[in-house]
Design an enzyme around this catalytic site. Structure first.
Site, PDB file in Angstrom:
ATOM      1  CG  HIS A 188      -2.285  -0.764   0.860  1.00  0.00           C
ATOM      2  ND1 HIS A 188      -2.404  -2.001   1.503  1.00  0.00           N
ATOM      3  CD2 HIS A 188      -3.038  -0.729   0.045  1.00  0.00           C
ATOM      4  CE1 HIS A 188      -3.370  -2.499   0.788  1.00  0.00           C
ATOM      5  NE2 HIS A 188      -3.964  -1.827   0.033  1.00  0.00           N
ATOM      6  CD  GLU A 427       3.409 -42.329   5.595  1.00  0.00           C
ATOM      7  OE1 GLU A 427       3.272 -41.577   4.856  1.00  0.00           O
ATOM      8  OE2 GLU A 427       4.398 -41.876   6.471  1.00  0.00           O
ATOM      9  CG  ASP A 451       4.507 -42.824   1.276  1.00  0.00           C
ATOM     10  OD1 ASP A 451       4.867 -42.901   0.221  1.00  0.00           O
ATOM     11  OD2 ASP A 451       4.834 -41.795   1.950  1.00  0.00           O
ATOM     12  CB  CYS A 498      -2.530 -35.720   6.621  1.00  0.00           C
ATOM     13  SG  CYS A 498      -1.379 -37.068   6.808  1.00  0.00           S
TER      14      CYS A 498
HETATM   15  C1  PEP Z   1       1.237 -39.527   2.427  1.00  0.00           C
HETATM   16  O1  PEP Z   1       2.156 -40.349   2.339  1.00  0.00           O
HETATM   17  O2  PEP Z   1       0.098 -39.597   2.205  1.00  0.00           O
HETATM   18  C2  PEP Z   1       1.679 -38.175   3.153  1.00  0.00           C
HETATM   19  C3  PEP Z   1       0.870 -37.270   3.532  1.00  0.00           C
HETATM   20  O3  PEP Z   1       3.088 -37.883   3.367  1.00  0.00           O
HETATM   21  P1  PEP Z   1       4.148 -37.489   2.168  1.00  0.00           P
HETATM   22  O4  PEP Z   1       3.136 -37.376   0.796  1.00  0.00           O
HETATM   23  O5  PEP Z   1       4.631 -36.431   2.543  1.00  0.00           O
HETATM   24  O6  PEP Z   1       4.845 -38.845   1.938  1.00  0.00           O
HETATM   25 MG    MG Z   2       4.139 -40.341   3.138  1.00  0.00          MG
END
Ligand code: PEP
Ligand code: MG
Length: 541
Positions: A188, A427, A451, A498
């Site tokens: 700004h 995973e 994974d 995740c």
């Molecule tokens: C996954 O494996 O889903 C994960 C969240 O970890 P990254 O993608 O960092 O391996």
């Molecule tokens: Mg992973």
């Protein structure tokens, strides 16, 4: 004659002496002798005063630069009422027994750093605004007056940085132009400079010897001539971007709950790769951080990042999140994520090799450094730790043992540590199959479906040739997720996702019906997901 270059804010020319402006550094003490409630009251009073000042500035700017440009001071007043900003300040006062000025200054710096690291140019420019409002409140609290940067004869002002309010407060009859070392062309300050027809250059490397020297600021050629051989005056051209309207803070879904039509609630968190992403998390109103991929700190470093360095980063994220959950995934290096200084061997099958928790449990010094940094940050908010690539109960027990060792070491050092939840990333198919046993060890599970899909389907996630074979909705994956949720719930663990699948809107209803408690997705996916969740009705088959 000497020439220095920078980036021009306005095509124009200013001629006159240079005047270097140095801001007085406000000294704020960190610890308060007052109660947090008293400090919060001090903040609120100062914030009201700051808003009054901003209202006055708005009127002044209205006359000088018109309604559109004066609007920044209305936005500043709104920023002072922003929930995330206020919660961060209150969090620091409450958890650290800090003074209102320290909490305001720290929050200003944390938010500013978060905005500055964002990709979006508009949001990056908010870094100066948040610093500006924080500085204003701190000045009210400390009774400091910024003083007049321009007294005496008209000059070209030279400063490290100028905030919008400093810019509008400058005596325009004496301001010929300005030059700053920092700042962005979309700030700004820059917008105001354009509107006020003040030639300005940013990103100029200057030194004290410039003070008082005659100069020509040539906005057309992005440079300043010191001790110029000749003077030149020219007309100015305005080129203002219409980015104020872009303000994303007013997105309609902000602050609305993630709840289905029939009342089922699910947490929607965000995934981040570094501290700079926190601005995006706030901008998109995620309820927490479900995956902080801490290995990016290591990948960004030329050598092992120290405990203190990591602590500073985790603390910044945790403080900025102001009590909302921050789940830090411990170092997940190896496979596709390599840092030279680890000197990892070349492997035939790196995805099945020496990586993540396997490295941490054999190179305990590195792991413990990280655990201590995380534990220290846990004193500043709500922190959870999760371990990646787990395949056995023993690994989890060993990791937790090291965590306890670190906690003891910190206590012996007299360092404050908060409560931390522990969790396991699910995973690997092995982790799914022993989910009942793992659940007995931890507080939560987070399904790393990226994974998990790779290992379940035997499809290398790095290999584009396998895209046609890869089915993210494969029943094997969905059944594994369901199995994990049920096992987790049997033992009182909450279960989230995740991996990328968490943001797959075709599966959101399925996940909700399975009982998934949390979805952690990229920040930009948070609000679209919230929209979908709010439209679902699980009472209908
Ligand atoms: C996954 O494996 O889903 C994960 C969240 O970890 P990254 O993608 O960092 O391996
Ligand atoms: Mg992973």
């Amino acid at each position: 004659m000497k020439v220095a270059t920078g980036k021009s804010i306005l095509n124009g020319i200013a001629i006159g002496p240079l005047r270097i402006y140095k801001k007085a550094k406000t000294q704020t003490s960190q610890t308060s002798s007052l109660t947090p409630a008293q400090e919060w009251a001090r903040f609120e009073e100062a914030s009201e005063k700051a808003k009054e000042q901003l209202a006055e500035l708005y009127e002044k700017a209205l006359e000088e630069v018109g309604e559109d440009n004066a609007a920044i001071f209305e936005i500043h007043q709104m920023m002072l009422e922003d929930d995330d900003y206020l919660e961060a300040i209150k969090g620091i006062i409450d958890t650290q027994g800090a003074t209102a000025e320290y909490a305001t200054e720290t929050t200003g710096e944390n938010f500013s750093a978060a905005f500055a690291a964002m990709d979006d140019e508009y949001m990056r420019a908010r870094a100066t605004d948040v610093k500006d409002i924080s500085r204003r409140v701190v000045n009210v609290l400390t009774g400091q007056d910024e003083g007049d940067a321009l007294s005496g004869q008209p000059a070209i002002l030279v400063a490290d940085d100028l905030t919008p309010s400093e810019t509008v407060q400058l005596d325009k009859s004496k301001l010929l132009g300005f030059i700053t070392r920092y700042g962005s062309s979309n700030s700004h300050t820059a917008i105001l400079a354009r509107t006020m027809n003040i030639p300005a250059l940013i990103g100029v490397d200057f030194d004290d010897s410039w003070d008082g020297k005659p100069a020509v600021l040539d906005g057309y050629n992005h440079c300043v001539y010191i001790d110029p051989a000749q003077e030149l005056l020219t007309a100015m051209e305005e080129k203002r971007k219409a980015d104020l309207k872009q303000e994303a803070l007013l997105q309609t879904l902000k602050k609305k709950p993630n709840v289905t039509l029939d009342g089922r609630e699910i947490k929607v968190y965000a995934n981040i790769g570094n501290a700079g992403d926190v601005g995006l998390v706030l901008q998109n109103d995620a309820q927490g951080i479900g995956l902080f991929r801490s290995e990016f700190i290591y990948l960004d470093s030329a050598d092992y990042p120290s405990e203190d360095h990591q602590f500073t980063i985790y603390k910044r994220v945790v403080e900025t999140m102001a009590g909302k959950k921050v789940i830090i995934r411990t170092l997940d290096i190896g496979a596709d994520k390599q840092a030279d200084y680890f000197e990892l061997d070349q492997e035939e099958n790196p995805a099945l090799g020496y990586r993540a928790i396997r490295i941490c449990l054999t190179r305990k010094d590195i792991f413990k450094q990280q655990l201590r940094a995380i534990l220290r940050a846990s004193a500043f908010g709500t922190v959870s730790i999760m371990f990646p690539m787990v395949i056995s109960v023993r690994e989890v027990r060993d990791a937790k043992e090291l965590l306890e060792e670190c906690r003891t070491e910190l206590k012996e050092r007299g360092v404050a540590v908060g409560e931390v939840e522990t969790g396991v990333m699910i995973e690997t198919p092995a982790a799914v199959m022993i989910a009942d046993e793992l659940a007995a060890e931890v507080d939560f599970f987070s399904l790393g479906t990226n994974d998990l899909s790779q290992y379940t389907l035997a499809i290398d996630r790095q290999n584009p040739k396998l895209d046609n074979f890869y089915d993210p909705h494969h029943p094997a994956i969905l059944r594994m997720i369901k199995h994990t949720v049920q096992a987790g719930h049997r033992h009182g663990c909450w279960v989230g996702i995740c991996g990328e699948l968490g943001a797959d809107q075709k599966l959101t209803e399925t996940f909700l019906r399975m009982g998934v408690d949390e979805l952690s997705v990229s920040p930009s996916a948070v609000l679209p997901l919230r929209k979908l969740i709010r439209s679902l009705d699980l009472s209908q088959e």
